[in-house]
Write an enzyme that holds these catalytic residues in place. Structure first.
Site, PDB file in Angstrom:
ATOM      1  N   THR A 132      45.848  45.678  46.508  1.00  0.00           N
ATOM      2  CA  THR A 132      45.713  45.055  45.190  1.00  0.00           C
ATOM      3  C   THR A 132      44.957  43.735  45.273  1.00  0.00           C
ATOM      4  O   THR A 132      44.964  43.068  46.314  1.00  0.00           O
ATOM      5  CB  THR A 132      47.124  44.799  44.612  1.00  0.00           C
ATOM      6  OG1 THR A 132      47.011  44.006  43.440  1.00  0.00           O
ATOM      7  CG2 THR A 132      48.023  44.061  45.593  1.00  0.00           C
ATOM      8  N   GLU A 134      46.008  41.187  43.883  1.00  0.00           N
ATOM      9  CA  GLU A 134      47.002  40.108  43.805  1.00  0.00           C
ATOM     10  C   GLU A 134      47.214  39.400  45.136  1.00  0.00           C
ATOM     11  O   GLU A 134      47.759  38.304  45.179  1.00  0.00           O
ATOM     12  CB  GLU A 134      48.347  40.651  43.295  1.00  0.00           C
ATOM     13  CG  GLU A 134      48.224  41.259  41.912  1.00  0.00           C
ATOM     14  CD  GLU A 134      49.539  41.397  41.172  1.00  0.00           C
ATOM     15  OE1 GLU A 134      50.546  40.811  41.614  1.00  0.00           O
ATOM     16  OE2 GLU A 134      49.560  42.077  40.146  1.00  0.00           O
ATOM     17  N   TYR A 158      56.056  40.849  45.337  1.00  0.00           N
ATOM     18  CA  TYR A 158      55.203  42.054  45.362  1.00  0.00           C
ATOM     19  C   TYR A 158      53.912  41.763  46.119  1.00  0.00           C
ATOM     20  O   TYR A 158      53.559  42.471  47.073  1.00  0.00           O
ATOM     21  CB  TYR A 158      54.888  42.528  43.929  1.00  0.00           C
ATOM     22  CG  TYR A 158      53.725  43.506  43.868  1.00  0.00           C
ATOM     23  CD1 TYR A 158      53.849  44.802  44.394  1.00  0.00           C
ATOM     24  CD2 TYR A 158      52.494  43.147  43.301  1.00  0.00           C
ATOM     25  CE1 TYR A 158      52.779  45.700  44.355  1.00  0.00           C
ATOM     26  CE2 TYR A 158      51.428  44.040  43.257  1.00  0.00           C
ATOM     27  CZ  TYR A 158      51.576  45.316  43.791  1.00  0.00           C
ATOM     28  OH  TYR A 158      50.519  46.189  43.764  1.00  0.00           O
TER      29      TYR A 158
END
Ligand code: NAD
Ligand code: DAU
Length: 350
Positions: A132, A134, A158
């Site tokens: 991801t 992120e 996460y």
């Protein structure tokens, strides 16, 4: 023609099921889908492929080392596309250890199983890790983009667990010469996304005339990509990606949450033939997410220039198709909202 046996983890989820629907069309591939069927895994997403001769489903956990060995040996796996993960940031805030277990330890188990099974014979082998944007942290407002060389700065349990899994994958490449490739993608939207994520949550709540919760003031920005384009990017990296490389994938499509929800409201008023401005009245500003990242935005020029991938769907088309899908699949929506989808496969797989 001998088939290439590809293990896909997390294939009953949102992105994994789209990837399988696309990949299964290639008869030279046999897809083995390993999925634990957590709340996010739903075999209804794979109804269209379940009877295909080049598709096999295995229910199980990526942390189960014995099962992994059994699957690698039984199906003579040559490639892995690893998507299984806990994927929702809000859940990681309330249950961080589950994210460490699945995303970090699970990835370590899978890497280790593949390394042991391939045993140094890495010709035509690949471990493809789906990650991801992120992991790069949070951008300020402006024009700066995440590139493949942006330093990692994860800020939620996460994203920290995904960052850790990326590091493990790279560590296997550098330490063992193990054949890996990684891609880091921005926010996906499209059919079959679990309605805890912003876009399907809003679509579902507009249908049901429920409040549309916007965290904080709704100024946070995400870069949205249609899931069909992400799956095509994954197939591109699978076929053409260079070992040891990372590819950023994104939509060049930044929206603040408030603007995005307003657009969804407008389109849904039209499609549902409700008065102009009806859905927007349900927008409700709620307490912000803890540690809420301000902005994500991807520079996808490497995958475009080196592998020839770019998104095919304009946002207007992708979001309209997505809304139509949810409107036409309200049984799917109510099954996942009520939990009924889990009884569908529990009879079969326990
Ligand atoms: P999802 O939550 O819809 O699906 C995850 C799947 O993994 C589910 O089918 C679930 O049952 C399975 N799973 C969870 N724990 C497991 C375990 N221990 N063993 C086996 N299977 C397990 O997720 P998604 O949105 O489809 O995301 C897939 C991958 O793509 C994830 O790795 C995620 O980090 C990454 N990603 C997602 C997005 C996005 O916008 N959704 C963007 C970039 C990257
Ligand atoms: O960037 C890629 C990531 O995108 C993926 O790695 C994750 O798996 C995926 O869940 C997604 O993470 P986000 O946290 O960005 O997605 P989510 O849909 O949860 O939230 C999108 C934005 O909307 C975010 O700024 C938080 C906000 N939001 C979310 C929800 C659920 C709200 O304002 N209200 C909400 O109810």
């Amino acid at each position: 023609m001998s088939k290439e046996n590809i293990l896909i983890t997390g294939g009953a989820g949102f992105i994994g099921s789209e990837l399988i629907r696309q990949l299964i069309k290639d008869q030279s591939k046999h897809v083995v889908n390993l999925d634990k069927l957590t709340y996010a895994g739903n075999l209804e997403n794979l109804k269209s492929v379940e009877d295909k001769s080049n598709y096999t489903f295995a229910k199980g956990d990526i942390c189960n080392n014995e099962l992994l060995i059994e699957l690698f040996e039984k199906y003579e796996i040559t490639k892995v596309i690893h998507l299984a993960a806990e994927s929702h940031v809000d859940r990681s805030i309330s249950d961080p250890l589950l994210f460490v277990k699945t995303n970090l330890l699970g990835t370590a188990s899978l890497l280790n199983a593949a390394k042991n099974y391939w045993d140094g014979n890495y010709e035509n082998k690949l471990f493809y890790h789906i990650s991801t944007d992120e992991v790069y942290g949070s951008l300020k407002m402006g024009k700066e983009l995440f590139t493949e060389s942006t330093s990692y700065d994860p800020r939620s349990p996460y994203s920290a667990s995904k960052a850790g899994s990326d590091h493990l994958v790279r560590a296997f490449y550098h330490t063992y010469n193990f054949p890996v490739v990684i891609s880091n993608c921005s926010n996906n939207y499209g059919p079959y996304q679990f309605p805890e994520k912003l876009i399907p949550l809003c679509i579902n709540n507009i249908i049901k005339r429920k409040p549309l919760p916007i965290y904080g003031e709704g100024e946070n920005i995400r870069d949205w990509l249609f899931v069909v384009d992400h799956a095509k990017a994954i197939l591109t990296v699978l076929n053409k990606g260079q070992l040891g490389e990372t590819y950023n994938i994104g939509g060049l499509n930044e929206w603040s949450n408030l603007d995005l929800v307003r657009v969804i409201c407008k389109i849904m008023d039209e499609k549902l033939k409700r008065p102009v401005g009806d859905a927007e009245k349900s927008i409700t500003f709620v307490k912000d997410r803890a540690g809420h990242d301000l902005r994500y935005a991807i520079d996808a020029s490497k995958i475009k220039n080196e592998l020839g991938w770019s998104p095919k769907y304009q946002f207007e088309e992708g979001i309209s198709l997505t809304i139509d899908w949810y409107l036409n699949n309200q049984t799917w929506l109510s099954n996942v909202s009520s939990g009924d989808y889990q009884s569908y496969y529990k009879k079969q797989y326990g």
